[in-house]
Design a protein around this motif. Structure first.
Motif, PDB file in Angstrom:
ATOM      1  N   PRO A  58       0.835  -1.209   0.000  1.00 14.87           N
ATOM      2  CA  PRO A  58       0.000   0.000   0.000  1.00 14.87           C
ATOM      3  C   PRO A  58       0.872   1.263   0.000  1.00 14.87           C
ATOM      4  O   PRO A  58       1.894   1.321   0.674  1.00 14.87           O
ATOM      5  CB  PRO A  58      -0.807  -0.128   1.298  1.00 14.87           C
ATOM      6  N   GLY A  59       0.465   2.240  -0.796  1.00 11.16           N
ATOM      7  CA  GLY A  59       1.181   3.513  -0.827  1.00 11.16           C
ATOM      8  C   GLY A  59       2.269   3.591  -1.878  1.00 11.16           C
ATOM      9  O   GLY A  59       2.778   4.671  -2.166  1.00 11.16           O
ATOM     10  N   ILE A  60       2.630   2.438  -2.455  1.00 11.62           N
ATOM     11  CA  ILE A  60       3.670   2.436  -3.484  1.00 11.62           C
ATOM     12  C   ILE A  60       2.995   2.547  -4.850  1.00 11.62           C
ATOM     13  O   ILE A  60       2.016   1.853  -5.129  1.00 11.62           O
ATOM     14  CB  ILE A  60       4.497   1.125  -3.433  1.00 11.62           C
ATOM     15  N   ASP A  61       3.513   3.440  -5.695  1.00 12.54           N
ATOM     16  CA  ASP A  61       2.951   3.566  -7.043  1.00 12.54           C
ATOM     17  C   ASP A  61       3.361   2.360  -7.893  1.00 12.54           C
ATOM     18  O   ASP A  61       4.476   1.844  -7.761  1.00 12.54           O
ATOM     19  CB  ASP A  61       3.456   4.849  -7.718  1.00 12.54           C
ATOM     20  N   ILE A  62       2.463   1.963  -8.775  1.00 11.66           N
ATOM     21  CA  ILE A  62       2.758   0.866  -9.693  1.00 11.66           C
ATOM     22  C   ILE A  62       2.694   1.390 -11.113  1.00 11.66           C
ATOM     23  O   ILE A  62       1.705   2.006 -11.526  1.00 11.66           O
ATOM     24  CB  ILE A  62       1.749  -0.291  -9.498  1.00 11.66           C
ATOM     25  N   HIS A  63       3.782   1.192 -11.833  1.00 13.64           N
ATOM     26  CA  HIS A  63       3.837   1.576 -13.240  1.00 13.64           C
ATOM     27  C   HIS A  63       3.903   0.312 -14.100  1.00 13.64           C
ATOM     28  O   HIS A  63       4.421  -0.704 -13.663  1.00 13.64           O
ATOM     29  CB  HIS A  63       5.088   2.409 -13.536  1.00 13.64           C
ATOM     30  N   TYR A  64       3.387   0.447 -15.301  1.00 11.46           N
ATOM     31  CA  TYR A  64       3.477  -0.646 -16.268  1.00 11.46           C
ATOM     32  C   TYR A  64       4.489  -0.272 -17.349  1.00 11.46           C
ATOM     33  O   TYR A  64       4.367   0.783 -17.982  1.00 11.46           O
ATOM     34  CB  TYR A  64       2.105  -0.915 -16.889  1.00 11.46           C
ATOM     35  N   GLU A 267       8.132  -1.048   4.721  1.00  5.95           N
ATOM     36  CA  GLU A 267       8.919  -0.754   5.918  1.00  5.95           C
ATOM     37  C   GLU A 267      10.101   0.176   5.593  1.00  5.95           C
ATOM     38  O   GLU A 267      10.366   1.147   6.311  1.00  5.95           O
ATOM     39  CB  GLU A 267       9.445  -2.078   6.500  1.00  5.95           C
ATOM     40  N   ALA A 268      10.797  -0.110   4.491  1.00  3.75           N
ATOM     41  CA  ALA A 268      11.952   0.720   4.110  1.00  3.75           C
ATOM     42  C   ALA A 268      11.504   2.142   3.770  1.00  3.75           C
ATOM     43  O   ALA A 268      12.189   3.112   4.101  1.00  3.75           O
ATOM     44  CB  ALA A 268      12.674   0.085   2.918  1.00  3.75           C
ATOM     45  N   VAL A 269      10.348   2.258   3.114  1.00  2.00           N
ATOM     46  CA  VAL A 269       9.851   3.592   2.758  1.00  2.00           C
ATOM     47  C   VAL A 269       9.452   4.352   4.027  1.00  2.00           C
ATOM     48  O   VAL A 269       9.720   5.552   4.157  1.00  2.00           O
ATOM     49  CB  VAL A 269       8.687   3.475   1.747  1.00  2.00           C
ATOM     50  N   ALA A 270       8.843   3.649   4.967  1.00  2.00           N
ATOM     51  CA  ALA A 270       8.445   4.304   6.224  1.00  2.00           C
ATOM     52  C   ALA A 270       9.668   4.823   6.981  1.00  2.00           C
ATOM     53  O   ALA A 270       9.589   5.850   7.661  1.00  2.00           O
ATOM     54  CB  ALA A 270       7.652   3.326   7.087  1.00  2.00           C
ATOM     55  N   ALA A 271      10.778   4.133   6.853  1.00  2.00           N
ATOM     56  CA  ALA A 271      12.003   4.504   7.582  1.00  2.00           C
ATOM     57  C   ALA A 271      12.943   5.352   6.724  1.00  2.00           C
ATOM     58  O   ALA A 271      14.115   5.495   7.040  1.00  2.00           O
ATOM     59  CB  ALA A 271      12.718   3.221   8.039  1.00  2.00           C
ATOM     60  N   PHE A 281       7.219   6.694  -4.126  1.00  2.00           N
ATOM     61  CA  PHE A 281       8.062   5.594  -4.610  1.00  2.00           C
ATOM     62  C   PHE A 281       7.254   4.771  -5.593  1.00  2.00           C
ATOM     63  O   PHE A 281       6.067   4.522  -5.377  1.00  2.00           O
ATOM     64  CB  PHE A 281       8.540   4.730  -3.438  1.00  2.00           C
ATOM     65  N   ALA A 282       7.921   4.375  -6.671  1.00  2.00           N
ATOM     66  CA  ALA A 282       7.221   3.615  -7.716  1.00  2.00           C
ATOM     67  C   ALA A 282       8.014   2.372  -8.086  1.00  2.00           C
ATOM     68  O   ALA A 282       9.250   2.355  -8.034  1.00  2.00           O
ATOM     69  CB  ALA A 282       7.034   4.486  -8.959  1.00  2.00           C
ATOM     70  N   LEU A 283       7.280   1.340  -8.454  1.00  2.00           N
ATOM     71  CA  LEU A 283       7.877   0.170  -9.100  1.00  2.00           C
ATOM     72  C   LEU A 283       7.371   0.151 -10.530  1.00  2.00           C
ATOM     73  O   LEU A 283       6.202   0.445 -10.781  1.00  2.00           O
ATOM     74  CB  LEU A 283       7.441  -1.124  -8.414  1.00  2.00           C
ATOM     75  N   GLU A 284       8.238  -0.206 -11.464  1.00  5.53           N
ATOM     76  CA  GLU A 284       7.772  -0.331 -12.849  1.00  5.53           C
ATOM     77  C   GLU A 284       7.981  -1.769 -13.283  1.00  5.53           C
ATOM     78  O   GLU A 284       9.084  -2.286 -13.278  1.00  5.53           O
ATOM     79  CB  GLU A 284       8.493   0.647 -13.767  1.00  5.53           C
ATOM     80  N   LEU A 285       6.872  -2.398 -13.617  1.00  5.86           N
ATOM     81  CA  LEU A 285       6.890  -3.821 -13.930  1.00  5.86           C
ATOM     82  C   LEU A 285       6.301  -4.068 -15.304  1.00  5.86           C
ATOM     83  O   LEU A 285       5.316  -3.438 -15.689  1.00  5.86           O
ATOM     84  CB  LEU A 285       6.071  -4.595 -12.897  1.00  5.86           C
ATOM     85  N   GLY A 286       6.885  -4.982 -16.017  1.00  5.97           N
ATOM     86  CA  GLY A 286       6.327  -5.417 -17.278  1.00  5.97           C
ATOM     87  C   GLY A 286       5.919  -6.879 -17.169  1.00  5.97           C
ATOM     88  O   GLY A 286       4.759  -7.226 -16.952  1.00  5.97           O
TER      89      GLY A 286
END
Ligand SMILES: *Cc1c(COP(=O)(O)O)cnc(C)c1O
Length: 408
Positions: A58-64, A267-271, A281-286
């Motif tokens: 939750p709270g992390i952006d997801i990119h395609y 957890e890492a983002v919270a800290a 923060f975003a993850l980009e996944l294909g």
């Protein structure tokens, strides 16, 4: 005999052993499309993966990352469910715009962006992940000429790499991004030039099935972004941590524990250090989003024996599914998951090698597989065909024609 990879969990069979894709029998889908070879993409399977990721982080952006599968209909559906679309060319920008995706939701990575591509991206309000200082200067000059404030991020070539990743894209000398040691002056240059600096893009590798390695790389990415931001005295609005999530293609591969990755990331983002206090923060996944959601269906046109080995020859091949033939970034050829689509669950009674119709020994879709007996006219289903399939294969090779694509 050689093993096949695991069939993804999304597929089922009816009482007659017919493969069901999104609940629909494979032969009805072929009839609807009008031909084999055919790619079928199950948009529900993609939606389930997006929902699972959302719940895991939750709270992390997801990119395609649309280069995995640029099918227009699929792209439009995914775009409605994710936070951003990553493109790698102006051609992909045109596809994304045609799918109704606004430029401010798009980011553009990739080495060798031409001036015309930079111009199209800047005009569309796309965030450009800059791959070098010279590309940055070209983008700034083009934006100045256009009178537009460009949205620019810095793609960093990190000093670490994603352990055990199938394709390394960070660490050491690479054509991608700006070395971490040179990123700070570039950020300063962008900020001082008045650009809308969007932050960092840190992409360390692809096709990893090692959750611990991904967790480690994400933590290292956050630490690197913080150190660079401190040194540049500039807080990034976005830290794109790349992706690299793999899927099981081969026998013995085990699916990623995305819940463990998500928990560690949250957890890492919270800290996170204070300099990243306002960052998203975003993850980009294909591949992880779409790979298992695609099936390639190809019909057997010949059945023959050579030196006691049985060959099933199909109307498809590496011109549509290069990766399954083992010629797209693999060192040792291994079998993708494969089944006879009308005989799911039937016991294996013979060992067959499944080939495509191209006149080259490279065109092998399955090597020495234990299969139920299959005859001319039967259909082979090749799984894990949703990413780097149709658009990543040499469709013009031998002029066999394109595969059909069907979204369900
Ligand atoms: C290819 C690529 C991706 C997607 O990689 P997958 O392995 O398909 O998840 C993401 N970001 C960048 C910059 C890429 O080049």
């Amino acid at each position: 005999m050689k093993p096949a990879g695991p069939i993804p969990p999304d597929y089922a069979a009816d009482a007659d052993g017919r493969l069901l894709i999104a609940g629909q029998p494979y032969d009805a889908l072929i009839e609807a499309a009008g031909q084999t070879p055919l790619f079928v993409y199950d948009s529900g399977a993609v939606a389930r993966r997006i929902a699972r990721l959302r719940a895991a982080m939750p709270g992390i952006d997801i990119h395609y990352a649309m280069k995995a599968n640029p099918h227009a209909g699929l792209l439009a559906r995914i775009a409605a469910q994710v936070d951003g679309i990553d493109i790698a060319s102006a051609g992909e920008l045109r596809i994304a715009e045609a799918a109704g995706i606004m430029g401010d939701r798009i980011s553009f990575a990739g080495p060798g962006k031409r001036d015309a591509e930079l111009e199209a991206a800047i005009l569309a309000g796309v965030t450009i992940n800059l791959e070098s200082e010279t590309e940055a200067e070209r983008a700034l000059a083009i934006a100045a000429r256009l009178g537009v404030r460009p949205r620019l991020a810095v793609r960093v070539n990190p000093d670490f790499e994603l352990r055990g990743s199938g394709m390394r894209m960070g660490g050491g000398a690479r054509p991608f991004g700006v070395d971490a040691a040179r990123a700070v002056p570039l950020v300063r240059r962008l900020v001082d030039a008045g650009a809308d600096w969007r932050g960092f893009h840190i992409y360390a590798g692809s096709q990893s099935l090692d959750a611990a390695a991904l967790i480690e790389a994400q933590a290292a990415g956050i630490a690197l972004a913080a150190a660079l931001a401190e040194a540049a005295e500039a807080s990034p609005p976005l830290v794109n941590l790349g992706g690299g999530f793999g899927i099981p293609y081969f026998s013995g591969d085990v699916a990623l524990d995305v819940e463990a990755i998500g928990a560690a990331l949250v957890e890492a983002v919270a800290a996170r250090p204070a300099v990243l206090g306002d960052a998203r923060f975003a993850l980009e996944l294909g591949r992880w989003l779409v790979g298992e959601a695609g099936v390639y269906l190809t019909r057997i046109v010949d059945r023959k024996t050579s030196h006691d080995q049985l060959f099933l020859i199909t109307d498809g091949g590496l011109h549509h599914q290069l990766a399954a033939s083992g010629n797209f970034g693999t060192v040792v050829r291994r079998n993708y998951p494969l089944a006879i689509a009308g005989r799911i669950g039937a016991p294996a009674t013979e060992v067959a090698t499944v080939c495509g119709c191209l006149c080259t020994p490279l065109d092998r879709l399955g090597d020495q597989l234990a299969l139920p007996e299959a005859q001319v006219g039967d259909v082979v289903a090749l799984f894990c065909a949703g990413a780097y399939g149709a658009s990543a294969s040499p469709a013009a090779f031998l002029a066999q024609g394109a595969a059909a694509e069907l979204l369900v």
